[in-house]
Design an enzyme around this catalytic site. Structure first.
Site, PDB file in Angstrom:
ATOM      1  N   HIS A   1      -1.891  -5.494   1.474  1.00 52.59           N
ATOM      2  CA  HIS A   1      -3.108  -6.274   1.233  1.00 52.59           C
ATOM      3  C   HIS A   1      -2.699  -7.679   0.802  1.00 52.59           C
ATOM      4  O   HIS A   1      -1.741  -7.847   0.055  1.00 52.59           O
ATOM      5  CB  HIS A   1      -3.928  -5.642   0.099  1.00 52.59           C
ATOM      6  CG  HIS A   1      -4.973  -6.582  -0.456  1.00 52.59           C
ATOM      7  ND1 HIS A   1      -6.217  -6.714   0.111  1.00 52.59           N
ATOM      8  CD2 HIS A   1      -4.930  -7.478  -1.480  1.00 52.59           C
ATOM      9  CE1 HIS A   1      -6.907  -7.633  -0.554  1.00 52.59           C
ATOM     10  NE2 HIS A   1      -6.147  -8.116  -1.529  1.00 52.59           N
TER      11      HIS A   1
ATOM     12  N   GLU B   1      -8.603 -11.821  -7.704  1.00 54.75           N
ATOM     13  CA  GLU B   1      -7.753 -10.639  -7.523  1.00 54.75           C
ATOM     14  C   GLU B   1      -6.528 -10.664  -8.439  1.00 54.75           C
ATOM     15  O   GLU B   1      -6.097  -9.616  -8.925  1.00 54.75           O
ATOM     16  CB  GLU B   1      -7.340 -10.524  -6.053  1.00 54.75           C
ATOM     17  CG  GLU B   1      -8.530 -10.165  -5.171  1.00 54.75           C
ATOM     18  CD  GLU B   1      -8.181  -9.901  -3.721  1.00 54.75           C
ATOM     19  OE1 GLU B   1      -9.031  -9.353  -3.009  1.00 54.75           O
ATOM     20  OE2 GLU B   1      -7.058 -10.242  -3.290  1.00 54.75           O
TER      21      GLU B   1
ATOM     22  N   TYR C   1     -12.535  -3.377  -3.248  1.00 54.48           N
ATOM     23  CA  TYR C   1     -13.070  -3.302  -1.879  1.00 54.48           C
ATOM     24  C   TYR C   1     -14.600  -3.258  -1.889  1.00 54.48           C
ATOM     25  O   TYR C   1     -15.202  -2.571  -1.071  1.00 54.48           O
ATOM     26  CB  TYR C   1     -12.489  -2.085  -1.157  1.00 54.48           C
ATOM     27  CG  TYR C   1     -11.027  -2.226  -0.782  1.00 54.48           C
ATOM     28  CD1 TYR C   1     -10.580  -3.311  -0.018  1.00 54.48           C
ATOM     29  CD2 TYR C   1     -10.084  -1.269  -1.170  1.00 54.48           C
ATOM     30  CE1 TYR C   1      -9.245  -3.444   0.335  1.00 54.48           C
ATOM     31  CE2 TYR C   1      -8.744  -1.398  -0.809  1.00 54.48           C
ATOM     32  CZ  TYR C   1      -8.334  -2.485  -0.051  1.00 54.48           C
ATOM     33  OH  TYR C   1      -7.003  -2.618   0.313  1.00 54.48           O
TER      34      TYR C   1
ATOM     35  N   ASN D   1      -2.157  -0.130   7.108  1.00 50.21           N
ATOM     36  CA  ASN D   1      -1.553  -1.392   7.569  1.00 50.21           C
ATOM     37  C   ASN D   1      -0.643  -2.025   6.512  1.00 50.21           C
ATOM     38  O   ASN D   1      -0.444  -3.225   6.480  1.00 50.21           O
ATOM     39  CB  ASN D   1      -2.641  -2.361   8.047  1.00 50.21           C
ATOM     40  CG  ASN D   1      -3.689  -2.599   6.979  1.00 50.21           C
ATOM     41  OD1 ASN D   1      -3.511  -2.190   5.832  1.00 50.21           O
ATOM     42  ND2 ASN D   1      -4.770  -3.266   7.327  1.00 50.21           N
TER      43      ASN D   1
ATOM     44  N   LYS E   1       0.820  -1.208   0.000  1.00 47.19           N
ATOM     45  CA  LYS E   1       0.000   0.000   0.000  1.00 47.19           C
ATOM     46  C   LYS E   1       0.859   1.266   0.000  1.00 47.19           C
ATOM     47  O   LYS E   1       2.065   1.206   0.294  1.00 47.19           O
ATOM     48  CB  LYS E   1      -0.940  -0.034   1.203  1.00 47.19           C
ATOM     49  CG  LYS E   1      -1.946  -1.194   1.164  1.00 47.19           C
ATOM     50  CD  LYS E   1      -2.880  -1.134   2.361  1.00 47.19           C
ATOM     51  CE  LYS E   1      -3.883  -2.276   2.324  1.00 47.19           C
ATOM     52  NZ  LYS E   1      -4.833  -2.195   3.465  1.00 47.19           N
TER      53      LYS E   1
HETATM   54  P1  IDP Z   1      -7.701  -7.133   5.167  1.00 46.84           P
HETATM   55  O1  IDP Z   1      -6.895  -6.071   4.463  1.00 46.84           O
HETATM   56  O2  IDP Z   1      -6.995  -7.635   6.408  1.00 46.84           O
HETATM   57  O3  IDP Z   1      -8.153  -8.250   4.271  1.00 46.84           O
HETATM   58  P2  IDP Z   1     -10.421  -6.072   5.048  1.00 46.84           P
HETATM   59  O4  IDP Z   1     -11.495  -6.254   6.078  1.00 46.84           O
HETATM   60  O5  IDP Z   1     -10.586  -6.750   3.739  1.00 46.84           O
HETATM   61  O6  IDP Z   1      -9.032  -6.442   5.749  1.00 46.84           O
HETATM   62  O7  IDP Z   1     -10.287  -4.509   4.831  1.00 46.84           O
HETATM   63  C1  IDP Z   1      -9.551  -3.991   3.748  1.00 46.84           C
HETATM   64  C2  IDP Z   1      -8.806  -2.764   4.205  1.00 46.84           C
HETATM   65  O8  IDP Z   1      -9.747  -1.738   4.627  1.00 46.84           O
HETATM   66  C3  IDP Z   1      -7.924  -2.964   5.461  1.00 46.84           C
HETATM   67  O9  IDP Z   1      -6.686  -3.570   5.166  1.00 46.84           O
HETATM   68  C4  IDP Z   1      -7.787  -1.549   5.947  1.00 46.84           C
HETATM   69  O10 IDP Z   1      -6.855  -0.804   5.155  1.00 46.84           O
HETATM   70  C5  IDP Z   1      -9.197  -1.005   5.707  1.00 46.84           C
HETATM   71  N1  IDP Z   1     -10.049  -1.202   6.880  1.00 46.84           N
HETATM   72  C6  IDP Z   1     -10.686  -2.337   7.253  1.00 46.84           C
HETATM   73  N2  IDP Z   1     -11.380  -2.165   8.391  1.00 46.84           N
HETATM   74  C7  IDP Z   1     -11.181  -0.876   8.766  1.00 46.84           C
HETATM   75  C8  IDP Z   1     -11.644  -0.071   9.873  1.00 46.84           C
HETATM   76  O11 IDP Z   1     -12.378  -0.528  10.757  1.00 46.84           O
HETATM   77  N3  IDP Z   1     -11.219   1.223   9.906  1.00 46.84           N
HETATM   78  C9  IDP Z   1     -10.404   1.756   8.953  1.00 46.84           C
HETATM   79  N4  IDP Z   1      -9.951   1.048   7.886  1.00 46.84           N
HETATM   80  C10 IDP Z   1     -10.330  -0.254   7.792  1.00 46.84           C
HETATM   81 MG    MG Z   2      -9.489  -8.214   2.734  1.00 49.19          MG
END
Ligand code: IDP
Ligand code: MG
Length: 153
Positions: free
Chosen positions: A116, A127, A50, A113, A10
């Site tokens: 992905h 994907e 997303y 974070n 990212k």
């Molecule tokens: P993942 O990346 O661990 O698969 P997902 O639930 O698919 O998690 O969410 C995609 C991305 O959306 C996350 O990596 C993060 O960048 C963002 N995200 C997910 N949940 C939250 C939240 O509660 N607050 C802010 N950003 C979030």
């Molecule tokens: Mg995800």
């Protein structure tokens, strides 16, 4: 057992100069990089990628974050790649991620974070096709493959 999965480094990973450190984690584990490129994610692509999150309150921030700056897209191949890569990456909320995982070592945030990774075999197939043309994926042999696919596994 040999699988492929999609990774996106990212924009925060690029800003912080972490690309090499992150890619090394997958090479060290024995995964083969079969696709690698820098791309700019459009708003449309973000909404597709997303789609499970577009109705969430944080989606606008996520889209802005993911589309303003380039990302590194990568496909790695190896044994149980989807599940093992998710273990190496760590949970979504990096504040809860254990040391030794990428998110645990490089982030303390849920939204920024650094990486992905596809969350299931089905998602990985979709994907990879979303981000890579077949001609952008490469097949070659790693000299270490001998150690990675022991006959008893
Ligand atoms: P993942 O990346 O661990 O698969 P997902 O639930 O698919 O998690 O969410 C995609 C991305 O959306 C996350 O990596 C993060 O960048 C963002 N995200 C997910 N949940 C939250 C939240 O509660 N607050 C802010 N950003 C979030
Ligand atoms: Mg995800």
């Amino acid at each position: 057992m040999k699988e492929r999965t999609l990774l996106l480094l990212k924009p925060d990973a690029l800003h912080r100069g972490l690309i090499g450190a992150i890619i090394s984690r997958f090479e060290n584990k024995g995964f083969k990089v079969v696709g690698l490129k820098m791309i700019h994610i459009t708003k449309e692509l973000s909404k597709e990628h997303y789609s499970h999150l577009v109705s969430k309150p944080f989606y606008a921030d996520l889209e802005k974050f993911m589309t303003l700056e380039p990302v590194v897209a990568m496909v790695v191949e190896g044994k149980e790649a989807v599940d093992v890569v998710r273990l190496i990456v760590g949970p979504t909320n990096a504040s809860k991620a254990e040391g030794g995982t990428i998110r645990g070592d490089f982030s303390n945030s849920t939204s920024r974070n650094v990486i992905h990774a596809s969350d299931s075999k089905e998602t990985a197939v979709k994907e990879i096709a979303r981000f890579f043309k077949p001609t952008e994926l490469f097949d070659y042999k790693l000299s270490s493959e001998h150690y990675l696919y022991a006959s008893d596994e």
